[in-house]
Design an enzyme around this catalytic site. Structure first.
Site, PDB file in Angstrom:
ATOM      1  N   ARG A  27       0.746  -1.580   0.113  1.00 17.39           N
ATOM      2  CA  ARG A  27       0.366  -0.212  -0.114  1.00 17.39           C
ATOM      3  C   ARG A  27       1.256   1.421  -0.307  1.00 17.39           C
ATOM      4  NH1 ARG A  27      -5.255  -0.608   0.904  1.00 17.39           N
ATOM      5  NH2 ARG A  27      -6.526  -2.996   1.265  1.00 17.39           N
ATOM      6  N   HIS A  61     -12.553  -2.618  -2.491  1.00 18.19           N
ATOM      7  CA  HIS A  61     -13.455  -0.775  -2.746  1.00 18.19           C
ATOM      8  C   HIS A  61     -13.612  -1.117  -3.977  1.00 18.19           C
ATOM      9  CE1 HIS A  61     -13.030   0.114   1.483  1.00 18.19           C
ATOM     10  NE2 HIS A  61     -13.498   0.518   1.324  1.00 18.19           N
ATOM     11  N   ARG A  94      -9.791   6.367  -3.332  1.00 16.19           N
ATOM     12  CA  ARG A  94      -8.780   5.085  -3.376  1.00 16.19           C
ATOM     13  C   ARG A  94      -7.236   5.592  -3.260  1.00 16.19           C
ATOM     14  NH1 ARG A  94     -11.013   3.849   0.682  1.00 16.19           N
ATOM     15  NH2 ARG A  94      -9.468   1.201   0.934  1.00 16.19           N
ATOM     16  N   HIS A 114      -3.989   2.875  -1.968  1.00 14.81           N
ATOM     17  CA  HIS A 114      -4.000   1.945  -3.201  1.00 14.81           C
ATOM     18  C   HIS A 114      -2.506   2.295  -4.286  1.00 14.81           C
ATOM     19  CE1 HIS A 114      -6.207  -1.683  -2.053  1.00 14.81           C
ATOM     20  NE2 HIS A 114      -7.313  -0.942  -1.254  1.00 14.81           N
TER      21      HIS A 114
END
Length: 362
Positions: free
Chosen positions: A79, A115, A166, A172
Site C-alpha cells: 500500500r 473497494h 482510493r 491503493h
C-alpha cells in the site's frame, strides 16, 4: 514493481496537491464504496423492490470479497502509505510526503483493491438489472441505445470516482484499483448468468458458508506452516499509520471474511424460515420465500422499516479488546442484517397491516 509503485505514489501526490478541494468528495466516495453500504442500504431497498436482484447483489458482494481476500493473501500487494516509508527506491533523494486520512490505514494487503472490486461488482449488477427492465419498454432502437449509453456512463463514472478516491487517500496504487474493477465485473457477470443461485436450499447456503470459511482458514494455516506470515500487512499499518486510532480491527481480512459469510448465512436462513409463505415465492421472487402481500405500499413500508432498523443495528459495535469475541460478534451481527430485512421486518409489517385491517372492519 518499484517503478510501478513509484509512479503510483506520484499520481497520489499529484491528486492530493492539485485536488485538495475535492478531499471531502473523495472521502465520501471511498466510504460509500464500502460493502457496508451494500448490505445496510442497497440490499434492503433492492430486496423489497426487486427481490431477485437483491439476492444476486449479496452473492456478488460476498463471493467477490472472498475472492478478493484470497487474492490479497497470495499477491502480497503493498500500500502506498507504508511502501513509500520503507522502500529503498528513492535512495538519498527526498521521500515523497503523502497525506493520510482516517480511511487510509487499511490493514490488509493492497492488491487488488477491495473497494474498487466491490463497487464494480455491485454496480454492474445494479446497472444490468435496470438495463434488462428498461429495455423491455423501449419504443425504438434509438431509445434503447440512449438508455444503454446513459446507464453505462453512470457505471463508469462511479468506477472512476471510486478508483480516484482510493488512490487519493493513499490506500491503493492505480494498478490495484484497475485490477479490482476488472475482477469485480468478471464476478458480477459470472453470477448474472448463474440462475441456480436463486434456488439454493438452506443446506446449500450452510455448506457454502462453511466452505468459504474453511478454505480461507485452511489457506491461512497452510501459509503459516511454510513460514508465511499473513499478518505482515497489519504490522506495517500499525507502524506507519500516523494515528493509532485509524488502524481499525474491522479492516482486517478476518473481519471481512466473517462479515461476508455472516451475511450469506443470514440470507440463506431468512429465505427459508418457516414463518414465510413459500407459495408466493416462485411467483414474485424466483428465489427463497416472501409474503403473499406484495403490493407496492407494503414493499415500500418494508424497505423503509428495514433501513431504519439496520441503521440502529449498525450503531452497535463489537468490543475490540478481545479479537476472538470481536470476530464472533461480527459474524452474528452480519447474520442479523438479512434476517432483519428479509424475514423479521416483512413479518412485523404484515402483522401490523392485518391488525389495522381488522380494526377497520369493527
Amino acid at each position: 514493481m518499484d517503478a510501478v509503485h513509484s509512479y503510483g505514489v506520484e499520481i497520489t501526490r499529484y491528486l492530493q496537491e492539485n485536488y485538495a478541494d475535492a478531499q471531502g468528495w473523495f472521502l465520501f466516495v471511498s466510504s460509500a464504496a464500502d460493502l457496508r453500504t451494500t448490505f445496510l442500504i442497497l440490499f434492503p431497498l433492492l430486496f423489497h423492490l426487486q427481490p431477485a436482484t437483491g439476492v444476486r447483489l449479496v452473492w456478488v458482494a460476498v463471493l467477490g470479497d472472498w475472492i478478493n481476500l484470497v487474492c490479497k493473501w497470495l499477491l502480497f500487494g503493498e500500500r502506498p502509505y507504508w511502501w513509500v516509508q520503507e522502500t529503498s527506491f528513492y535512495g538519498n533523494s527526498t521521500i515523497p510526503q503523502l497525506k493520510q486520512f482516517p480511511m487510509t490505514c487499511e490493514t490488509g494487503p493492497g492488491s487488488p483493491s477491495g473497494h474498487a472490486m466491490g463497487a464494480a461488482g455491485v454496480y454492474y449488477t445494479l446497472i444490468t438489472s435496470v438495463l434488462d427492465t428498461s429495455l423491455l419498454h423501449c419504443r425504438s432502437p434509438a431509445q434503447c441505445w440512449c438508455i444503454k449509453l446513459l446507464l453505462w456512463t453512470v457505471f463508469w463514472v462511479v468506477q472512476v470516482c471510486v478508483c480516484l478516491s482510493r488512490v487519493f487517500i493513499g490506500a491503493h496504487f492505480p494498478h490495484q484499483v484497475v485490477s479490482g474493477v476488472v475482477l469485480g465485473v468478471v464476478v458480477a457477470e459470472g453470477l448474472n448468468r448463474a440462475a441456480w443461485i436463486h434456488h439454493v436450499s438452506f443446506r446449500g447456503y450452510t455448506r457454502l458458508t462453511l466452505f468459504l470459511l474453511s478454505f480461507a482458514l485452511g489457506l491461512y494455516v497452510l501459509l503459516n506452516t511454510i513460514a508465511i506470515d499473513l499478518l505482515w500487512s497489519l504490522a506495517k499499518a500499525q507502524r506507519w499509520c500516523i494515528t493509532e486510532a485509524w488502524v481499525r480491527l474491522e479492516t482486517t481480512p478476518f473481519a471481512s471474511l466473517l462479515r461476508n459469510t455472516g451475511v450469506l448465512f443470514g440470507l440463506g436462513t431468512a429465505l427459508h424460515l418457516p414463518v414465510l409463505d413459500s407459495s408466493a415465492v416462485r411467483d414474485s421472487l424466483g428465489c427463497g420465500r416472501i409474503f403473499t402481500r406484495i403490493c407496492a405500499p407494503f414493499r415500500l413500508a418494508c424497505a423503509i422499516a428495514a433501513l431504519l432498523l439496520l441503521h440502529m443495528l449498525d450503531t452497535f459495535g463489537p468490543p475490540v479488546h478481545n479479537h476472538s469475541l470481536f470476530y464472533l460478534l461480527s459474524f452474528c451481527k452480519s447474520t442479523t442484517v438479512p434476517l432483519t430485512a428479509v424475514a423479521f421486518v416483512p413479518y412485523l409489517v404484515d402483522r401490523a397491516v392485518n391488525v389495522v385491517a381488522k380494526r377497520g372492519h369493527l
